[in-house]
Design a protein around this motif. Sequence first.
Motif, mmCIF file in Angstrom:
data_model
loop_
_atom_site.group_PDB
_atom_site.id
_atom_site.type_symbol
_atom_site.label_atom_id
_atom_site.label_comp_id
_atom_site.label_asym_id
_atom_site.label_seq_id
_atom_site.Cartn_x
_atom_site.Cartn_y
_atom_site.Cartn_z
ATOM 1 N N GLY A 92 -11.768 27.270 -68.720
ATOM 2 C CA GLY A 92 -12.361 28.592 -68.871
ATOM 3 C C GLY A 92 -13.462 28.886 -67.874
ATOM 4 O O GLY A 92 -14.226 28.011 -67.474
ATOM 5 N N GLY A 93 -13.533 30.143 -67.441
ATOM 6 C CA GLY A 93 -14.572 30.574 -66.533
ATOM 7 C C GLY A 93 -15.830 30.955 -67.303
ATOM 8 O O GLY A 93 -15.908 30.838 -68.511
ATOM 9 N N SER A 94 -16.825 31.418 -66.570
ATOM 10 C CA SER A 94 -18.104 31.754 -67.182
ATOM 11 C C SER A 94 -18.197 33.228 -67.531
ATOM 12 O O SER A 94 -19.184 33.662 -68.108
ATOM 13 N N LYS A 95 -17.188 34.018 -67.174
ATOM 14 C CA LYS A 95 -17.230 35.448 -67.430
ATOM 15 C C LYS A 95 -16.043 35.867 -68.296
ATOM 16 O O LYS A 95 -14.963 35.288 -68.206
ATOM 17 N N PRO A 96 -16.246 36.886 -69.130
ATOM 18 C CA PRO A 96 -15.135 37.384 -69.939
ATOM 19 C C PRO A 96 -14.206 38.255 -69.117
ATOM 20 O O PRO A 96 -14.534 38.675 -68.004
ATOM 21 N N ASN B 156 -14.969 40.764 -75.829
ATOM 22 C CA ASN B 156 -15.951 40.365 -74.819
ATOM 23 C C ASN B 156 -16.269 38.876 -74.845
ATOM 24 O O ASN B 156 -17.001 38.388 -73.978
ATOM 25 N N LYS B 157 -15.760 38.151 -75.833
ATOM 26 C CA LYS B 157 -16.006 36.717 -75.940
ATOM 27 C C LYS B 157 -14.846 35.888 -75.390
ATOM 28 O O LYS B 157 -14.919 34.655 -75.378
ATOM 29 N N VAL B 158 -13.778 36.555 -74.966
ATOM 30 C CA VAL B 158 -12.621 35.846 -74.427
ATOM 31 C C VAL B 158 -12.947 35.340 -73.030
ATOM 32 O O VAL B 158 -13.192 36.126 -72.108
ATOM 33 N N LYS B 159 -12.982 34.027 -72.866
ATOM 34 C CA LYS B 159 -13.243 33.408 -71.564
ATOM 35 C C LYS B 159 -11.926 32.855 -71.019
ATOM 36 O O LYS B 159 -11.249 32.095 -71.695
ATOM 37 N N THR C 146 -8.336 37.648 -81.557
ATOM 38 C CA THR C 146 -7.997 38.390 -80.345
ATOM 39 C C THR C 146 -7.382 37.426 -79.335
ATOM 40 O O THR C 146 -7.966 36.385 -79.035
ATOM 41 N N THR C 147 -6.204 37.771 -78.835
ATOM 42 C CA THR C 147 -5.455 36.885 -77.933
ATOM 43 C C THR C 147 -5.261 37.538 -76.573
ATOM 44 O O THR C 147 -4.871 38.707 -76.482
ATOM 45 N N ALA C 148 -5.549 36.773 -75.520
ATOM 46 C CA ALA C 148 -5.317 37.222 -74.145
ATOM 47 C C ALA C 148 -4.176 36.399 -73.554
ATOM 48 O O ALA C 148 -4.244 35.165 -73.545
ATOM 49 N N LYS C 149 -3.128 37.071 -73.083
ATOM 50 C CA LYS C 149 -1.966 36.395 -72.522
ATOM 51 C C LYS C 149 -1.754 36.868 -71.083
ATOM 52 O O LYS C 149 -1.655 38.066 -70.829
ATOM 53 N N PRO C 150 -1.684 35.938 -70.097
ATOM 54 C CA PRO C 150 -1.497 36.363 -68.699
ATOM 55 C C PRO C 150 -0.119 36.967 -68.486
ATOM 56 O O PRO C 150 0.880 36.443 -68.979
ATOM 57 N N VAL C 151 -0.074 38.084 -67.768
ATOM 58 C CA VAL C 151 1.212 38.753 -67.532
ATOM 59 C C VAL C 151 1.523 38.956 -66.052
ATOM 60 O O VAL C 151 2.688 39.112 -65.676
ATOM 61 N N SER C 152 0.515 38.960 -65.182
ATOM 62 C CA SER C 152 0.802 39.141 -63.751
ATOM 63 C C SER C 152 -0.405 38.747 -62.916
ATOM 64 O O SER C 152 -1.535 38.673 -63.402
ATOM 65 N N LEU C 153 -0.122 38.483 -61.631
ATOM 66 C CA LEU C 153 -1.153 38.188 -60.636
ATOM 67 C C LEU C 153 -1.099 39.258 -59.558
ATOM 68 O O LEU C 153 -0.020 39.542 -59.018
ATOM 69 N N GLY D 95 -6.841 43.303 -69.877
ATOM 70 C CA GLY D 95 -8.053 42.840 -69.202
ATOM 71 C C GLY D 95 -7.717 42.188 -67.878
ATOM 72 O O GLY D 95 -6.562 41.813 -67.624
ATOM 73 N N THR D 96 -8.696 42.073 -66.993
ATOM 74 C CA THR D 96 -8.502 41.418 -65.708
ATOM 75 C C THR D 96 -9.620 40.413 -65.463
ATOM 76 O O THR D 96 -10.715 40.546 -66.012
ATOM 77 N N PHE D 97 -9.322 39.434 -64.638
ATOM 78 C CA PHE D 97 -10.328 38.489 -64.163
ATOM 79 C C PHE D 97 -9.988 38.184 -62.714
ATOM 80 O O PHE D 97 -8.859 37.815 -62.397
ATOM 81 N N GLU D 98 -10.967 38.348 -61.823
ATOM 82 C CA GLU D 98 -10.706 38.290 -60.382
ATOM 83 C C GLU D 98 -11.419 37.119 -59.731
ATOM 84 O O GLU D 98 -12.539 36.760 -60.106
ATOM 85 N N GLY D 99 -10.746 36.536 -58.751
ATOM 86 C CA GLY D 99 -11.346 35.488 -57.935
ATOM 87 C C GLY D 99 -11.164 35.799 -56.466
ATOM 88 O O GLY D 99 -10.213 36.470 -56.070
ATOM 89 N N THR D 100 -12.094 35.339 -55.628
ATOM 90 C CA THR D 100 -12.043 35.583 -54.179
ATOM 91 C C THR D 100 -12.002 34.257 -53.434
ATOM 92 O O THR D 100 -12.756 33.332 -53.756
ATOM 93 N N GLN D 101 -11.122 34.170 -52.444
ATOM 94 C CA GLN D 101 -10.991 32.959 -51.646
ATOM 95 C C GLN D 101 -11.017 33.310 -50.162
ATOM 96 O O GLN D 101 -10.418 34.292 -49.732
ATOM 97 N N ASP D 102 -11.744 32.492 -49.380
ATOM 98 C CA ASP D 102 -11.774 32.674 -47.927
ATOM 99 C C ASP D 102 -10.447 32.229 -47.332
ATOM 100 O O ASP D 102 -9.899 31.182 -47.707
#
Length: 354
Positions: free
Chosen positions: A68-72, A199-202, A249-256, A336-343
Amino acid sequence: MRQSLKRSLPLVATAVLALGAWPATAHALGGKEDNAPTRPGGDSSGNTLTAGVGTSVTVKQVSGGKSGGSKPVVAVDPNWKPPSCWYEPVATPEQLKDGVEKLKKGGDLVHVTPSLSWGEDLMVDHYEKGKKQSDGAEGYKNFNIGKDGKFWRGVMNPDVEDTFEARQCETNLFWQDAQEIPDIKNAPTPEILANYAYNKVKVPDTEVELKPEGKSTVKVPTWVWLDKGKFEPVKVRAELPGTGLWAETTAKPVSLHLDPGTSDAETFPSDGECPVNDDGSIGTPYTKGSSKEDPPCGIKYLRATGGKPYQMKASITWKITWEGSDNDGEHDLPDGTFEGTQDLNVQEIQSINR
């Protein structure tokens, strides 16, 4: 009948930002009363009434999110908002009496709403002597000692407590019989708990696998994928002790979604949306001999970076649902979305002189 909203506030009370109507009726609970404490650290000393007005809702992660990450997750719908405030049971008759007895000896004022506290005169008149308030609200004789139930009070969602909406649960501390939920605006429901849990889903940090790693070549596809298992569904449970109310509350990944970080690039698929495969993975790992093929999920850069790497963004879309003590099946919440950045450095094609 509901009482009038008009009321005059004695000088000993703190300022009120918003006032609500007194509850008139109630509806039955969906299950047995939870025997857990009405507030963390609360006991017969009455400190639940004087120490603060924080929520007693418990939240725990039931499954998923091992990395889990540090942000919801962030709601895709900009109009979605978490619940701002609601009402909770906070004290038995004995706890309220104990709090007032301490007040008589110079103790702290009693919080009757999230933003209003009463001193000795008001507490004794209304909750001990049964004096009716100026707005017509009936009082309580001897703190309702001998009756089965609890006194309820509004709480603010700590995530949004600085908003105007969070100050809309200002009905004074009121009585509710056991096994019942107040029939009042902002009364707690499974849906409120589900939205609070949102808001508590990490979720795991969105860092994708790349081939080649760290450095791509102009006009040569970069393969992108995520292994199965890392992005499993995440489930969070919220419960309100003393009410029988709960929601999961359930979060299920559906796409990238891939954003190359430059307009000089092509994505695979063309819209940059890589769906989750049946086995839970996203994309396909690069294998030897695949360099001339277009990846099912990836990027082809058309221009070299020239010293400064591109900021490739990878964001996971999570489908959010909930179910709870209403026993009404599964309900939808905004994705919901969660984003990451890579060089990502991109080099020119190396030519070979013969």
